[in-house]
Design a protein around this motif. Sequence first.
Motif, PDB file in Angstrom:
ATOM      1  N   LEU A  44       4.702  -8.950  -2.982  1.00 39.64           N
ATOM      2  CA  LEU A  44       4.641  -7.513  -2.738  1.00 39.64           C
ATOM      3  C   LEU A  44       5.756  -7.031  -1.824  1.00 39.64           C
ATOM      4  N   THR A  45       6.057  -7.782  -0.796  1.00 39.01           N
ATOM      5  CA  THR A  45       7.126  -7.370   0.111  1.00 39.01           C
ATOM      6  C   THR A  45       8.478  -7.635  -0.528  1.00 39.01           C
ATOM      7  N   ARG A  46       8.614  -8.820  -1.145  1.00 39.54           N
ATOM      8  CA  ARG A  46       9.841  -9.187  -1.860  1.00 39.54           C
ATOM      9  C   ARG A  46       9.440  -9.864  -3.171  1.00 39.54           C
ATOM     10  N   CYS A  47       9.868  -9.278  -4.277  1.00 41.66           N
ATOM     11  CA  CYS A  47       9.598  -9.844  -5.605  1.00 41.66           C
ATOM     12  C   CYS A  47      10.946 -10.169  -6.232  1.00 41.66           C
TER      13      CYS A  47
ATOM     14  N   GLU B  68       3.813  -1.246   4.981  1.00 45.07           N
ATOM     15  CA  GLU B  68       2.920  -0.186   5.451  1.00 45.07           C
ATOM     16  C   GLU B  68       2.494   0.777   4.339  1.00 45.07           C
ATOM     17  N   ASP B  69       3.134   0.697   3.164  1.00 45.81           N
ATOM     18  CA  ASP B  69       2.760   1.571   2.050  1.00 45.81           C
ATOM     19  C   ASP B  69       1.440   1.117   1.430  1.00 45.81           C
ATOM     20  N   ASP B  70       0.773   2.041   0.763  1.00 46.33           N
ATOM     21  CA  ASP B  70      -0.460   1.748   0.047  1.00 46.33           C
ATOM     22  C   ASP B  70      -0.171   0.707  -1.043  1.00 46.33           C
ATOM     23  N   ILE B  71      -1.076  -0.241  -1.201  1.00 44.84           N
ATOM     24  CA  ILE B  71      -0.852  -1.346  -2.142  1.00 44.84           C
ATOM     25  C   ILE B  71      -0.663  -0.852  -3.571  1.00 44.84           C
TER      26      ILE B  71
ATOM     27  N   LEU C 108       2.544  -1.881  -5.845  1.00 44.12           N
ATOM     28  CA  LEU C 108       2.442  -2.495  -7.167  1.00 44.12           C
ATOM     29  C   LEU C 108       3.146  -1.645  -8.222  1.00 44.12           C
ATOM     30  N   LEU C 109       3.030  -0.334  -8.090  1.00 45.98           N
ATOM     31  CA  LEU C 109       3.716   0.562  -9.010  1.00 45.98           C
ATOM     32  C   LEU C 109       5.229   0.384  -8.915  1.00 45.98           C
ATOM     33  N   ALA C 110       5.756   0.254  -7.707  1.00 44.25           N
ATOM     34  CA  ALA C 110       7.194   0.064  -7.522  1.00 44.25           C
ATOM     35  C   ALA C 110       7.661  -1.234  -8.175  1.00 44.25           C
ATOM     36  N   VAL C 111       6.895  -2.315  -7.997  1.00 43.59           N
ATOM     37  CA  VAL C 111       7.242  -3.588  -8.629  1.00 43.59           C
ATOM     38  C   VAL C 111       7.208  -3.435 -10.150  1.00 43.59           C
ATOM     39  N   ALA C 112       6.136  -2.833 -10.654  1.00 43.79           N
ATOM     40  CA  ALA C 112       5.984  -2.670 -12.105  1.00 43.79           C
ATOM     41  C   ALA C 112       7.116  -1.836 -12.693  1.00 43.79           C
ATOM     42  N   GLU C 113       7.445  -0.739 -12.065  1.00 43.72           N
ATOM     43  CA  GLU C 113       8.482   0.139 -12.607  1.00 43.72           C
ATOM     44  C   GLU C 113       9.843  -0.553 -12.656  1.00 43.72           C
TER      45      GLU C 113
ATOM     46  N   SER D 176      -3.071 -20.380   2.818  1.00 47.95           N
ATOM     47  CA  SER D 176      -4.087 -20.157   3.841  1.00 47.95           C
ATOM     48  C   SER D 176      -4.293 -18.671   4.121  1.00 47.95           C
ATOM     49  N   ASN D 177      -3.273 -17.856   3.862  1.00 50.06           N
ATOM     50  CA  ASN D 177      -3.371 -16.427   4.116  1.00 50.06           C
ATOM     51  C   ASN D 177      -3.859 -15.731   2.834  1.00 50.06           C
ATOM     52  N   VAL D 178      -5.118 -15.310   2.816  1.00 50.27           N
ATOM     53  CA  VAL D 178      -5.724 -14.704   1.634  1.00 50.27           C
ATOM     54  C   VAL D 178      -5.005 -13.407   1.254  1.00 50.27           C
ATOM     55  N   ARG D 179      -4.595 -12.603   2.226  1.00 49.80           N
ATOM     56  CA  ARG D 179      -3.884 -11.357   1.920  1.00 49.80           C
ATOM     57  C   ARG D 179      -2.592 -11.635   1.180  1.00 49.80           C
ATOM     58  N   THR D 180      -1.878 -12.658   1.593  1.00 46.37           N
ATOM     59  CA  THR D 180      -0.610 -13.001   0.948  1.00 46.37           C
ATOM     60  C   THR D 180      -0.841 -13.456  -0.480  1.00 46.37           C
ATOM     61  N   VAL D 181      -1.811 -14.337  -0.690  1.00 46.88           N
ATOM     62  CA  VAL D 181      -2.054 -14.845  -2.040  1.00 46.88           C
ATOM     63  C   VAL D 181      -2.569 -13.728  -2.944  1.00 46.88           C
ATOM     64  N   MET D 182      -3.349 -12.802  -2.413  1.00 51.40           N
ATOM     65  CA  MET D 182      -3.840 -11.674  -3.219  1.00 51.40           C
ATOM     66  C   MET D 182      -2.676 -10.784  -3.651  1.00 51.40           C
ATOM     67  N   GLY D 183      -1.786 -10.459  -2.741  1.00 53.24           N
ATOM     68  CA  GLY D 183      -0.630  -9.626  -3.077  1.00 53.24           C
ATOM     69  C   GLY D 183       0.266 -10.302  -4.098  1.00 53.24           C
TER      70      GLY D 183
END
Length: 183
Positions: A10-13, A39-42, A46-51, A74-81
């Motif tokens: 999410l931060t870097r794709c 800090e942007d809404d998830i 995701l829309l930015a990555v998709a576009e 180990s970081n659930v937030r990271t794996v979810m993103g």
Amino acid sequence: MRVLGVDPGLTRCGVGVVDGGPGQKPTLVEVLVVRTPPEDDIAYRLLAVAERVEALLDQHRPDTVAIERVFSQSNVRTVMGTAQAAGVVALAAARRGIPVAWHTPSEVKAAVSGNGNADKAQVTAMVTRLLRLDAAPKPADAADALALAICHLWRSPMQSRLAAALSTSVLAARPARIGSVGR
């Protein structure tokens, strides 16, 4: 064959497009990193990555999209993103009828460096050498995306032959089993 490799995040794709095939040296077409502010809404991230990925799919028209298979962290937030980013990329490819292949980090490392436990520096060095680049792709997400594309270029012919052999052997065995059911 043209492959679009994706190191999801999410931060870097990282996204890399590579051409190649059996007996051919892989060639860089394009590489970039899609960045989104944490800090942007998830949903907007995701829309930015998709576009951005959709634009690359339409521009380069790859034969396959190769995505890194999400592994446990180990970081659930990271794996979810990471999983969510991978999902929007897979969806974008599916909407265009482009097959998606999933490769584990160790598969990618082994394919490009010969060592499934290679570190990021080794993978980046090999990607730089294999693509005959003047400078290493940066950040590591860019090099990882290119490594995914190269991995798929090299592994897909063997995977296709194995799948064909398996389907042939299953079909060949099936009539024997069906014929023996009524006995």
